[in-house]
Scaffold this active site. Structure first.
Site, PDB file in Angstrom:
ATOM      1  N   ASP A  91     -38.602 113.368  -3.315  1.00  0.00           N
ATOM      2  CA  ASP A  91     -38.840 114.140  -4.626  1.00  0.00           C
ATOM      3  C   ASP A  91     -40.433 113.881  -4.018  1.00  0.00           C
ATOM      4  O   ASP A  91     -41.838 113.754  -2.852  1.00  0.00           O
ATOM      5  CB  ASP A  91     -38.717 113.470  -5.507  1.00  0.00           C
TER       6      ASP A  91
HETATM    7  C1  BGC Z   1     -38.176 116.746  -9.263  1.00  0.00           C
HETATM    8  C2  BGC Z   1     -37.376 117.448  -8.867  1.00  0.00           C
HETATM    9  C3  BGC Z   1     -37.804 118.756  -8.466  1.00  0.00           C
HETATM   10  C4  BGC Z   1     -39.237 118.866  -7.505  1.00  0.00           C
HETATM   11  C5  BGC Z   1     -40.101 119.733  -6.925  1.00  0.00           C
HETATM   12  C6  BGC Z   1     -39.341 117.149  -8.924  1.00  0.00           C
HETATM   13  O1  BGC Z   1     -41.068 116.345  -9.676  1.00  0.00           O
HETATM   14  O2  BGC Z   1     -38.246 115.471  -9.416  1.00  0.00           O
HETATM   15  O3  BGC Z   1     -36.406 117.415  -9.843  1.00  0.00           O
HETATM   16  O4  BGC Z   1     -36.458 119.018  -7.457  1.00  0.00           O
HETATM   17  O5  BGC Z   1     -39.623 118.488  -8.383  1.00  0.00           O
HETATM   18  O6  BGC Z   1     -39.738 120.713  -7.912  1.00  0.00           O
END
Ligand code: BGC
Length: 750
Positions: free
Chosen positions: A284
């Site tokens: 993530d």
């Molecule tokens: C989130 C993810 C997301 C990623 C990219 C993160 O802060 O937890 O779910 O896909 O950002 O934007």
């Protein structure tokens, strides 16, 4: 998922994996992908390999990353949505980098790209995997037209805490429902074949346990023991892996002290070794570097090492791989074999997506907001809205209702109606309820609009009297309340789930007018609306319905569409009840529901005079609405439950049938649900578990025999020996309209 006639049928995770789209492994095409991967890998320098493992989000535009792409230092980019820019970047990658490896363009396309569908929690309320798959297909078609070939969805975190803002993005509390819906999304995003230019790779996230954040506070630690991981949190992910979901994302949380991004048990032992997953694993956002804040790594270098050694393939934005992996390989702290394995997974995906054959996007496509997309989105809303209450058949509005007062901050809130995780949907294209009502029903009905509050958190009560006066002039009142979109989603947890601002005062004032009060709630989560439900004659829960919310809700209000949505998550009465979910274990002292509640406790009552059961003195035991709950304008009768045998064999299938009759005044669709309880186990078992559901459409007065085939294998669970087995014994079985009601029988496995 196939629709046969008007009945949509689903039973069992086994069925799920059989119908799922699978990677063509072993096929000639796959063998040739593997050959191409090995050939390319053989030509790559260590730096180029590490470059593929690096994903960045170029906030400053393509020029910011051009040089790095030329040098082969970037494998994927997030958030580039201009197809011309995508093509410029690909040209640099393909023509100016040494090996010409195209960049994988990604974006959070969560519940629509331009045409916004209901938030995933709302989609789950349809209990209709076909409409969910269709929604993801629409999103893929629209997003791929801008060059996006990878989305970070489905989010299939089991979510049992509505304080957690990300419950909006989830499919709710149930492992089975989340698995079915997650697979539907994977199929929709990825289409029939990944290398179709309209297919986008899906990403099962967040692996794993993120939804169990302590206290519902986002990013908080979790404490999920292995058996519970396996019985509750893994199943949607396993189903997604088996359905060929191209990628997985690690979660932010540390479970029992180990951040997922550094957890080789989940990423290697389970995902790779047990599930034989050959897709790609991304972290993530910055979650590698965040292992320093977790106190799990002392610096970036250690974070990069622990990430790759745990089984991560690609790092999202923290840049620790590109800065430290080369040194780590030289110091033999990370093996080159581990790097090769990660790069194999990345290149395999790029080949599967056909990026090497065609890295460019056709900039001449006009697919956004296509009429067919809008029609699908409307259908999804119609099926997702839940009728929570309808006293005295207040809904649908009849011809007697000539004037309606439309009040509340969500009646015409184009931005907020779209919900969380919308980066690309446009307010200008959102169809809100107020104009939809006027346009679609304005010839028969006069609508007086008096919003009273400017937005959901508005505390200014000055205009409530205007709404009351509008109500007095009307035959019925439509109160549109709920949450602005910013109040749910990532990092948007709440400790109080009452309606924000002065919305409760507004409802109370409207209720006092004595006019029929219909409350429509648009929100990212279940809210604690016990009082507002009592004060309203009818309540429709619409979650955040997206682009087509207005016309769909208008048709539901006037009976052109009939509600069929069911709660995908339990609605608490009070925050203090949380976590509250239907598949709980029984405890040694289950609530009797005869307990004396707080207002009835006598003064100086004796210590044990209230009984000693598991309940809250103020909230009792039961939630406001159980999982699976939702009414219709018509009514349904359940009769004559029968099993083909009450002693099915452990490797057989249990045939279940019952009669469903439409006993009311409208044609309608019922989501019939199948639950099972394993009465005794080597470990305690939930009081009920969803094992199947079907949407059954019946004309007024019509009766149908409904059947479920339940493979006994679906009753397996991870037992005291941490083995997945069906334990012999007695089982209860229910079919019914929700998790709290239904016909019951039992069977035995010997
Ligand atoms: C989130 C993810 C997301 C990623 C990219 C993160 O802060 O937890 O779910 O896909 O950002 O934007």
């Amino acid at each position: 998922m196939k629709t046969s006639g008007s009945t949509i049928f689903y039973t069992g995770l086994l069925a799920l994996s059989l119908t799922a789209c699978s990677q063509p492994s072993g096929s000639g095409k796959e063998a040739s992908v593997d050959r191409q991967v090995e050939e390319l890998l053989g030509k790559m320098t260590l730096q180029e390999k590490i470059g593929q493992m690096n994903q960045l989000s170029p906030f400053g535009g393509p020029e910011e990353v051009a040089e790095q792409i030329r040098k082969g230092e970037i494998g994927s980019l997030l958030n580039v949505t201009d197809p011309d820019v995508v093509n410029r970047i690909q040209k640099i990658a393909v023509e100016e980098s040494r090996l010409g490896i195209p960049v994988l363009m990604s974006r959070d396309v969560i519940h629509g790209y331009k045409t916004i569908f209901p938030i995933p929690l709302g989609q789950a309320a349809t209990f209709n995997p076909q409409i969910v798959e269709d929604g993801a297909r629409v999103a893929a078609i629209e997003a791929s037209a801008d060059g996006i070939r990878w989305t970070f969805a489905p989010m299939i975190d089991i979510s049992r805490d509505p304080r957690w803002g990300r419950i909006a993005e989830s499919c709710g509390e149930d492992p089975y429902l989340s698995a079915v819906m997650g697979v539907a999304m994977v199929k929709g995003f990825q289409g029939d074949s990944l290398n179709d230019p309209t297919s986008i790779a899906a990403c099962a996230k967040h692996f794993v346990g993120y939804g169990a954040a302590e206290g519902g506070r986002d990013y908080n630690s979790t404490s999920i023991p292995e058996r519970q991981l396996r019985n509750v949190y893994f199943p949607p992910f396993e189903a997604a892996a088996k359905a060929g979901c191209a990628t997985f994302m690690t979660s932010f949380n540390d479970n029992d002290g180990v951040p997922s991004t550094g957890n080789s048990f989940i990423l290697k032992d389970v995902l790779r070794d047990e599930w034989n997953y050959d897709g790609m694993v991304v972290t993530d956002w910055a979650s590698t570097a965040e292992m320093i804040s977790h106190g799990f790594c002392k610096d970036e270098k250690e974070a990069a090492m622990k990430s790759v050694n745990a089984g991560v393939d690609m790092e999202m934005v923290s840049g620790t791989f590109i800065r430290h992996l080369e040194a780590l390989v030289k110091e033999k702290k990370v093996s080159e074999a581990a790097i090769d394995e990660a790069v194999r997974n990345i290149l395999r995906l790029k080949f599967r997506l056909g990026l090497f054959d065609n890295p460019y996007v056709n900039t001449d496509q006009d697919v956004k907001y296509a009429p067919t997309h809008l029609a699908k989105a409307k259908e999804a809303v119609e099926q997702s809205v839940i009728l929570l209450k309808n006293d005295g058949e207040t809904l649908p509005f009849t011809d007697k209702i000539r004037t309606i007062a439309v009040v509340g901050p969500l009646a015409d809130a184009a931005h907020d109606q779209m919900g969380t995780w919308v980066f690309d949907g446009e307010k200008a294209h959102t169809q809100t309820l107020l104009p939809a009502l006027k346009e679609m029903y304005g010839d028969k009905v006069t609508f007086i609009y008096e919003p009273a509050l400017g937005y959901s958190r508005d505390k200014n009560t000055a205009n409530i009297s205007k709404a009351v006066s509008a109500a007095m002039r009307a035959d019925a009142v439509l109160a549109c309340v709920g949450e602005e979109s910013i109040l749910s989603g990532e990092a948007h947890s709440l400790a109080d789930l009452h309606l924000q601002g002065a919305q409760s005062e507004l409802i109370a004032a409207l209720a006092k007018t004595g006019k029929p009060l219909v409350t429509v709630v648009m929100a990212g989560r279940p809210l604690t609306i016990e009082q507002e439900v009592k004060q309203s004659d009818a309540v429709l829960y619409a979650f955040h319905p997206g682009t087509m919310g207005g016309p769909a809700i208008a048709d539901l209000l006037f009976g052109k569409a009939v509600p069929s949505g069911k709660t995908p998550v339990t609605f608490p009465k009070m925050v203090g009840q949380i976590p509250v979910y239907y598949a709980h274990t029984n405890t040694g002292r289950p609530a009797s529901r005869q307990e004396t509640l707080i207002d009835d406790i006598p003064l100086e009552a004796g210590q044990t005079s209230l009984g000693c059961t598991s309940f809250y003195m103020d909230a009792g035991f039961d939630p406001l609405f159980p999982f699976g709950y939702g009414l219709s304008y018509t009514t349904f009768g359940y009769d004559n439950l029968r099993l083909a045998t009450d002693k099915p064999s452990a490797n057989g299938t249990l045939e279940i049938s019952f009669d469903l009759t439409n006993t009311g005044k409208y044609d309608g669709t019922e989501v019939v649900q199948l639950y099972v309880q394993d009465k005794t186990g080597s470990v305690t078992r939930p009081v009920k578990e969803l094992k199947g559901f079907q949407r059954v459409s019946l004309k007024q007065g019509e009766k149908k025999t409904v059947s479920f085939s339940l493979p006994i294998e679906e009753l397996a669970f991870w037992n005291i020996d941490m083995q997945r087995v069906v334990e012999p014994g007695e089982f209860n079985l229910w079919v019914g309209p929700n998790s709290a009601e239904g016909l019951q029988t039992s069977f035995t496995i010997e």
